[in-house]
Every structure is written in C-alpha cells, then in structure tokens.
Design a protein around this motif. Structure first.
Motif, PDB file in Angstrom:
ATOM      1  N   ALA A 164      22.986  -1.890   8.906  1.00  0.00           N
ATOM      2  CA  ALA A 164      22.814  -0.499   9.327  1.00  0.00           C
ATOM      3  C   ALA A 164      23.412   0.483   8.329  1.00  0.00           C
ATOM      4  O   ALA A 164      23.065   1.664   8.323  1.00  0.00           O
ATOM      5  CB  ALA A 164      23.438  -0.292  10.706  1.00  0.00           C
ATOM      6  N   SER A 165      24.294   0.007   7.484  1.00  0.00           N
ATOM      7  CA  SER A 165      24.937   0.870   6.487  1.00  0.00           C
ATOM      8  C   SER A 165      24.065   1.100   5.260  1.00  0.00           C
ATOM      9  O   SER A 165      24.354   1.967   4.431  1.00  0.00           O
ATOM     10  CB  SER A 165      26.271   0.258   6.051  1.00  0.00           C
ATOM     11  N   GLN A 166      22.976   0.326   5.099  1.00  0.00           N
ATOM     12  CA  GLN A 166      22.122   0.442   3.917  1.00  0.00           C
ATOM     13  C   GLN A 166      21.157   1.619   4.031  1.00  0.00           C
ATOM     14  O   GLN A 166      20.942   2.180   5.115  1.00  0.00           O
ATOM     15  CB  GLN A 166      21.328  -0.851   3.712  1.00  0.00           C
ATOM     16  N   GLU A 167      20.551   1.957   2.905  1.00  0.00           N
ATOM     17  CA  GLU A 167      19.548   3.020   2.897  1.00  0.00           C
ATOM     18  C   GLU A 167      18.343   2.569   3.716  1.00  0.00           C
ATOM     19  O   GLU A 167      17.862   1.446   3.571  1.00  0.00           O
ATOM     20  CB  GLU A 167      19.110   3.338   1.471  1.00  0.00           C
ATOM     21  N   MET A 168      17.850   3.464   4.571  1.00  0.00           N
ATOM     22  CA  MET A 168      16.801   3.088   5.499  1.00  0.00           C
ATOM     23  C   MET A 168      15.409   3.493   5.022  1.00  0.00           C
ATOM     24  O   MET A 168      14.643   4.140   5.726  1.00  0.00           O
ATOM     25  CB  MET A 168      17.096   3.684   6.881  1.00  0.00           C
ATOM     26  N   LYS A 169      15.095   3.113   3.784  1.00  0.00           N
ATOM     27  CA  LYS A 169      13.716   3.186   3.317  1.00  0.00           C
ATOM     28  C   LYS A 169      13.223   1.753   3.295  1.00  0.00           C
ATOM     29  O   LYS A 169      13.366   1.024   2.307  1.00  0.00           O
ATOM     30  CB  LYS A 169      13.640   3.835   1.946  1.00  0.00           C
ATOM     31  N   VAL A 170      12.648   1.328   4.416  1.00  0.00           N
ATOM     32  CA  VAL A 170      12.356  -0.079   4.658  1.00  0.00           C
ATOM     33  C   VAL A 170      10.920  -0.399   4.240  1.00  0.00           C
ATOM     34  O   VAL A 170       9.974   0.291   4.637  1.00  0.00           O
ATOM     35  CB  VAL A 170      12.557  -0.424   6.148  1.00  0.00           C
ATOM     36  N   ALA A 171      10.754  -1.436   3.433  1.00  0.00           N
ATOM     37  CA  ALA A 171       9.430  -1.885   3.005  1.00  0.00           C
ATOM     38  C   ALA A 171       9.178  -3.275   3.578  1.00  0.00           C
ATOM     39  O   ALA A 171       9.946  -4.205   3.326  1.00  0.00           O
ATOM     40  CB  ALA A 171       9.339  -1.909   1.483  1.00  0.00           C
ATOM     41  N   LEU A 172       8.123  -3.419   4.364  1.00  0.00           N
ATOM     42  CA  LEU A 172       7.764  -4.704   4.951  1.00  0.00           C
ATOM     43  C   LEU A 172       6.590  -5.314   4.191  1.00  0.00           C
ATOM     44  O   LEU A 172       5.626  -4.623   3.852  1.00  0.00           O
ATOM     45  CB  LEU A 172       7.397  -4.548   6.424  1.00  0.00           C
ATOM     46  N   LYS A 173       6.686  -6.620   3.942  1.00  0.00           N
ATOM     47  CA  LYS A 173       5.656  -7.323   3.167  1.00  0.00           C
ATOM     48  C   LYS A 173       4.570  -7.854   4.091  1.00  0.00           C
ATOM     49  O   LYS A 173       4.855  -8.568   5.054  1.00  0.00           O
ATOM     50  CB  LYS A 173       6.293  -8.485   2.394  1.00  0.00           C
ATOM     51  N   PRO A 174       3.302  -7.516   3.803  1.00  0.00           N
ATOM     52  CA  PRO A 174       2.198  -8.019   4.639  1.00  0.00           C
ATOM     53  C   PRO A 174       2.084  -9.535   4.564  1.00  0.00           C
ATOM     54  O   PRO A 174       2.418 -10.153   3.553  1.00  0.00           O
ATOM     55  CB  PRO A 174       0.955  -7.348   4.046  1.00  0.00           C
ATOM     56  N   ILE A 175       1.616 -10.124   5.669  1.00  0.00           N
ATOM     57  CA  ILE A 175       1.374 -11.565   5.729  1.00  0.00           C
ATOM     58  C   ILE A 175      -0.125 -11.811   5.553  1.00  0.00           C
ATOM     59  O   ILE A 175      -0.948 -11.148   6.182  1.00  0.00           O
ATOM     60  CB  ILE A 175       1.841 -12.152   7.069  1.00  0.00           C
ATOM     61  N   ALA A 176      -0.470 -12.768   4.696  1.00  0.00           N
ATOM     62  CA  ALA A 176      -1.870 -13.138   4.504  1.00  0.00           C
ATOM     63  C   ALA A 176      -2.218 -14.223   5.520  1.00  0.00           C
ATOM     64  O   ALA A 176      -1.647 -15.315   5.502  1.00  0.00           O
ATOM     65  CB  ALA A 176      -2.107 -13.641   3.089  1.00  0.00           C
ATOM     66  N   TYR A 177      -3.132 -13.908   6.437  1.00  0.00           N
ATOM     67  CA  TYR A 177      -3.546 -14.865   7.458  1.00  0.00           C
ATOM     68  C   TYR A 177      -4.800 -15.606   7.009  1.00  0.00           C
ATOM     69  O   TYR A 177      -5.699 -15.030   6.392  1.00  0.00           O
ATOM     70  CB  TYR A 177      -3.855 -14.151   8.781  1.00  0.00           C
ATOM     71  N   GLN A 178      -4.836 -16.896   7.337  1.00  0.00           N
ATOM     72  CA  GLN A 178      -6.040 -17.674   7.086  1.00  0.00           C
ATOM     73  C   GLN A 178      -6.927 -17.579   8.312  1.00  0.00           C
ATOM     74  O   GLN A 178      -6.518 -17.925   9.421  1.00  0.00           O
ATOM     75  CB  GLN A 178      -5.701 -19.139   6.814  1.00  0.00           C
ATOM     76  N   LEU A 179      -8.145 -17.081   8.122  1.00  0.00           N
ATOM     77  CA  LEU A 179      -9.041 -16.887   9.253  1.00  0.00           C
ATOM     78  C   LEU A 179      -9.504 -18.224   9.813  1.00  0.00           C
ATOM     79  O   LEU A 179      -9.812 -19.161   9.079  1.00  0.00           O
ATOM     80  CB  LEU A 179     -10.260 -16.060   8.820  1.00  0.00           C
TER      81      LEU A 179
ATOM     82  N   SER B 283       0.807  -1.220   0.000  1.00  0.00           N
ATOM     83  CA  SER B 283       0.000   0.000   0.000  1.00  0.00           C
ATOM     84  C   SER B 283       0.841   1.272   0.000  1.00  0.00           C
ATOM     85  O   SER B 283       0.366   2.331  -0.374  1.00  0.00           O
ATOM     86  CB  SER B 283      -0.921   0.014   1.225  1.00  0.00           C
ATOM     87  N   GLY B 284       2.102   1.152   0.438  1.00  0.00           N
ATOM     88  CA  GLY B 284       2.951   2.334   0.542  1.00  0.00           C
ATOM     89  C   GLY B 284       2.674   3.181   1.766  1.00  0.00           C
ATOM     90  O   GLY B 284       3.306   4.220   1.971  1.00  0.00           O
ATOM     91  N   LYS B 285       1.747   2.719   2.618  1.00  0.00           N
ATOM     92  CA  LYS B 285       1.415   3.480   3.818  1.00  0.00           C
ATOM     93  C   LYS B 285       2.467   3.246   4.906  1.00  0.00           C
ATOM     94  O   LYS B 285       3.039   2.154   5.011  1.00  0.00           O
ATOM     95  CB  LYS B 285       0.033   3.062   4.338  1.00  0.00           C
ATOM     96  N   PRO B 286       2.738   4.268   5.733  1.00  0.00           N
ATOM     97  CA  PRO B 286       3.709   4.095   6.820  1.00  0.00           C
ATOM     98  C   PRO B 286       3.199   3.093   7.850  1.00  0.00           C
ATOM     99  O   PRO B 286       1.992   2.966   8.066  1.00  0.00           O
ATOM    100  CB  PRO B 286       3.825   5.496   7.417  1.00  0.00           C
TER     101      PRO B 286
ATOM    102  N   GLU C 153       4.267   7.096  14.595  1.00  0.00           N
ATOM    103  CA  GLU C 153       3.011   6.873  13.897  1.00  0.00           C
ATOM    104  C   GLU C 153       3.150   7.084  12.392  1.00  0.00           C
ATOM    105  O   GLU C 153       2.417   6.479  11.603  1.00  0.00           O
ATOM    106  CB  GLU C 153       1.922   7.787  14.458  1.00  0.00           C
ATOM    107  N   ASN C 154       4.095   7.939  11.992  1.00  0.00           N
ATOM    108  CA  ASN C 154       4.309   8.184  10.560  1.00  0.00           C
ATOM    109  C   ASN C 154       5.344   7.247   9.944  1.00  0.00           C
ATOM    110  O   ASN C 154       5.771   7.442   8.812  1.00  0.00           O
ATOM    111  CB  ASN C 154       4.724   9.637  10.325  1.00  0.00           C
ATOM    112  N   GLY C 155       5.757   6.213  10.702  1.00  0.00           N
ATOM    113  CA  GLY C 155       6.697   5.220  10.199  1.00  0.00           C
ATOM    114  C   GLY C 155       8.154   5.608  10.315  1.00  0.00           C
ATOM    115  O   GLY C 155       9.040   4.801  10.000  1.00  0.00           O
ATOM    116  N   GLU C 156       8.453   6.829  10.773  1.00  0.00           N
ATOM    117  CA  GLU C 156       9.840   7.270  10.876  1.00  0.00           C
ATOM    118  C   GLU C 156      10.487   6.779  12.170  1.00  0.00           C
ATOM    119  O   GLU C 156       9.812   6.572  13.180  1.00  0.00           O
ATOM    120  CB  GLU C 156       9.913   8.799  10.813  1.00  0.00           C
ATOM    121  N   PHE C 157      11.795   6.606  12.127  1.00  0.00           N
ATOM    122  CA  PHE C 157      12.522   6.191  13.329  1.00  0.00           C
ATOM    123  C   PHE C 157      13.935   6.751  13.312  1.00  0.00           C
ATOM    124  O   PHE C 157      14.470   7.106  12.262  1.00  0.00           O
ATOM    125  CB  PHE C 157      12.580   4.658  13.431  1.00  0.00           C
TER     126      PHE C 157
END
Length: 295
Positions: free
Chosen positions: A82-97, A31-34, A53-57
């Motif tokens: 820690a030396s890499q660029e810190m624009k981190v993208a996390l992949k959502p997990i699809a949960y089975q209900l 989604s690109g959301k923080p 809350e805005n995803g920054e750290f």
C-alpha cells in the motif's frame, strides 16, 4: 408471504481506524487502456473496493505496510504494498479457445430451473466487498439439459440501473471454488425495487460440469452504485452520512454442509464446528440465485 429485512450499514470500512487514503489508477500493461471494475483487496482483511470505469480507485487502509491484491478476469493477479505508487499495470492473459462443437438442432426444447428453495422468506444484506457463492451440485438428470441458458438473482435496489458482477466457478480437487469458467467479466444491470432479475447466458456457452459449479456475485464499490442517507443520533443530536452500495442481494435460509465466501484475497469455508458431525447440515443464508438449464 415474503419478508425482507434490510441492513443499511456504514461504508464497508466502518469499524476500522482509517489512517491513510490510497488513490490510484489501473491500466492494461499492453494497451495502456484503463481497466474498469477491478477487484482490489487488502490481503487477509475484509476491506476492499472496485475500480471505476476510468480505472481509478480510492481505498482507505489502516497501515501502509498492508498488501493489496488486484484481480480482474482476463489479467494476471498482482500484489503491491500500500505504500508503493499506485499506477498499477495488469498483464493480460492469453486464453486458448476451446474447440467449438456444433450439436444437431433439437426438435423439442427441454428446460429445467434449478436452485429453488422451499423457504420463501428472504433477507437483504449489505455484503460489503466480498464474493458470496451458491453451490449447484451435479445431478444425473442434467445430462439431457446440460447447457446453462439463464441465471437469475433476486435483488433489492434503491437506485435505477445498479450494476454487479456475476461469477461462475468450477470445483477444485478440495471441493472449493476453482477456476473461473469465463475469460471476461459478466456485468449485469438490475432495476430499482425488489425483483427477480433474469439474464440470458446462452452466448457464454456454459455447461454444468459433472463436479457441479459455484455461482457467486460481487458487489461493485463504485460511485454509480453508491447511496447516501443523512441520519441523526437521538442521544447527541449529531448528524452523519451513511453510505451503502446497491443493489442488495436477497438471501434465503437453506440447509447445507458448507458455505464459501471470497474475502481478503482468499476463499473462506464456513462449516459446522470440528467437534460436531462435519456431514451434519447447517442452516445458512445463501444468495437467491437460480439457473435455467436447457438442451
């Protein structure tokens, strides 16, 4: 009578030689959301922080060759140098209900509170970025009250409306905290002062597993929770700013054979020395967390 001992510490990085400050942003890869309140660790070290809350750290590290671990419920974990660029993208997990089971309405409601200790003397610690847990073993009497209705945690907060994260873990085959029982963060707000905070978790549909469960808390290292105090060194007459993060969780002394803490990206088990009887109980400081079970 209850006595509270407060330990106000320097920012949790005190004691380390801070040589590099890392700033970054964490977003949802789809989604690109923080993503707020992501747990960020320096692997194998008790150094960490939380995304805002805005995803920054912001995180101070001693060496940019260190590895950072990013962890958030509902997303796959990710490690980055820690030396890499810190624009981190996390992949959502699809949960089975899970299948929803509709139980017949009970004419009589039964409840019981578990987790109480005889010791009523509590201490308050600044536990830094780690996650401390309390183990709730299963008892056959819970068959009639297997649903978790409420969780309570005792805190001492200097600010109004501090927030923290509560975790629920199953037990893995080795007796360690296992998979989280929720698929998204459970964030709670605690009021100012020394108090017992109780939260309704009925809608989470949690039951106590037959292997028992661990309940832990995670302090959020964010601006909203930060407190500052100016102190003067009586010997040098120099002043400095001491930082801490609310709320402080109260701990009670109790007898256990072990205690689990999550630090540096892994679970650490504290037990008696290998030279002593491993089944012998030890006095430990355990978070003041209780559960209310119902039918």
């Amino acid at each position: 009578m209850r006595m509270i001992q407060k330990s106000t510490l320097l920012l949790f990085l005190a004691g380390f030689s801070m040589t590099a400050q890392i700033k970054g942003t964490i977003k949802d890869s789809l989604s690109g959301k923080p993503i707020p309140y992501v747990n960020i660790w320096v692997v194998n070290e008790n150094i960490g922080t939380t995304s805002e809350e805005n995803g920054e750290f912001t995180l101070n590290v001693t060496d940019k060759d260190k590895t950072l671990l990013f962890s958030a419920l509902g997303f796959e974990k990710k490690t980055i140098k820690a030396s890499q660029e810190m624009k981190v993208a996390l992949k959502p997990i699809a949960y089975q209900l899970d299948e929803v089971v509709v139980a017949p309405q009970r004419l009589e409601t039964k409840e019981q509170e578990i987790g109480q200790t005889e010791n009523k003397i509590y201490q308050a610690f600044d536990n830094g970025p780690r996650i401390d847990t309390k183990y709730f073993p299963y008892n056959s009497t819970y068959r009639k009250t297997r649903f978790i209705k409420q969780v309570s945690i005792q805190t001492d907060s200097k600010i109004t409306d501090a927030i923290l994260k509560i975790h629920f873990y199953g037990v893995d085959p080795n007796g360690y905290p296992g998979e989280e029982l929720l698929d998204k963060d459970f964030i709670v707000t605690v009021k100012k002062g020394v108090r017992k905070n109780t939260f309704d978790v009925t809608e989470l549909n949690l039951t106590i597993p037959k292997k028992g469960l661990f309940v832990g808390f995670e302090k959020l290292i964010i601006e909203r929770n930060k407190t500052e105090k100016t102190v003067t060194d009586l010997n040098t007459n120099k002043t400095q700013i001491q930082k801490a993060y609310a709320p402080f969780v109260l701990y009670g002394r109790t007898e256990r054979t072990f205690l689990f803490t999550f630090s540096g990206g892994k679970w650490i088990k504290k037990t008696k020395s290998d030279t002593e009887d491993p089944q012998q109980r030890i006095k430990i400081s355990e978070p003041a967390i209780n559960l209310v079970l119902t039918n």
